[in-house]
Design a protein around this motif. Structure first.
Motif, PDB file in Angstrom:
ATOM      1  N   UNK A 107       2.358  23.620   7.026  1.00  0.00           N
ATOM      2  CA  UNK A 107       1.554  24.383   8.040  1.00  0.00           C
ATOM      3  C   UNK A 107       0.507  25.296   7.399  1.00  0.00           C
ATOM      4  N   UNK A 108       0.409  25.428   6.203  1.00  0.00           N
ATOM      5  CA  UNK A 108      -0.553  26.416   5.427  1.00  0.00           C
ATOM      6  C   UNK A 108      -1.363  25.590   4.560  1.00  0.00           C
ATOM      7  N   UNK A 109      -1.381  24.122   4.879  1.00  0.00           N
ATOM      8  CA  UNK A 109      -2.290  23.178   4.080  1.00  0.00           C
ATOM      9  C   UNK A 109      -2.109  23.256   2.685  1.00  0.00           C
ATOM     10  N   UNK A 110      -0.806  23.641   2.055  1.00  0.00           N
ATOM     11  CA  UNK A 110      -0.393  23.665   0.632  1.00  0.00           C
ATOM     12  C   UNK A 110       0.070  22.545   0.285  1.00  0.00           C
ATOM     13  N   UNK A 111       0.705  21.644   0.886  1.00  0.00           N
ATOM     14  CA  UNK A 111       1.632  20.661   0.624  1.00  0.00           C
ATOM     15  C   UNK A 111       0.791  19.482  -0.483  1.00  0.00           C
TER      16      UNK A 111
END
Length: 224
Positions: A131-135
């Motif tokens: 959800x935080x575009x950190x994957x």
């Protein structure tokens, strides 16, 4: 929504029609006057269908002049890869210990990189990082056997992007303190890269609208 006097005054400087890059940057530089170095962003509306997998526009690029910010980078790696990541400047390197820290709520970083053999550890963090575009993602270059190179690129100002559900792409392209030439070169490099990613299945106009803006300023329409 009530706007400040300053913002209202800036709106009077926005052209009604899209302008060329040099003129847009000149207007943008006139937005200075705050007590901090504002971020420069680009917002693009693309003629893609986000529901079609073959029309997703995403990628990453190392801008000619970076983004004016040192990104905090964490890396999932072990053995020699972990040592290489540390030597390249990673802010934190780990394995299960790092995963536990992140799952516990620690998210004080901008980029997460992982070597392929670490995805078994990273996978369960998807609900936190996604959800935080950190994957980490192979397509974005954040899942890679060469974690040291990835660290160096992000520390140098590499930018990641992906179109949203409305077909829009947003990205940070620098700081208002950059010279006009630096801003233009960063914008030009980004636009050229976006153009190279045009899906073959797109019909009609690929780039519909472009706007440049600063943290505290209105959008300036840029000619496609």
């Amino acid at each position: 929504m009530k706007r400040s006097k300053r913002y209202t005054e800036l709106l009077t400087k926005i052209p009604e029609q899209p302008v060329g890059l040099s003129e847009a940057v000149e207007i943008l530089k006139g937005f200075d006057g705050t007590k901090f170095d504002q971020t420069i962003e680009i917002h693009m509306h693309l003629g893609v269908d986000p529901k079609q997998a073959d029309q997703i526009v995403r990628g990453s690029i190392v801008l000619p002049h970076g983004i004016g910010k040192t990104q905090r980078v964490v890396v999932f790696a072990k053995d020699a890869a972990a040592e290489a990541a540390k030597a390249a400047g990673a802010d934190e390197v780990g394995q299960e210990d790092l995963a536990k820290k992140i799952s516990g709520g620690w998210l004080e970083f901008d980029v997460c990189i992982a070597s392929p053999d670490m995805m078994g550890v990273v996978g369960p963090l998807g609900r936190v990082l996604g959800p935080r575009s950190l994957m980490p993602s192979p397509r974005a270059g954040t899942v890679t056997p060469d974690v040291a190179k990835a660290v160096e690129e992000y520390k140098a100002g590499k930018v990641e992007f992906r179109n949203d559900s409305g077909g829009n792409v947003h990205a940070v392209l620098g700081r208002l303190s950059f010279t006009p030439e630096q801003i233009q070169e960063n914008v030009s490099a980004f636009l050229k890269y976006i153009d190279s990613l045009k899906p073959s299945s797109v019909k009609g106009a690929y780039v519909k609208n472009i706007a440049l803006t600063s943290t505290m300023g209105p959008g300036i329409p840029l000619a496609a």
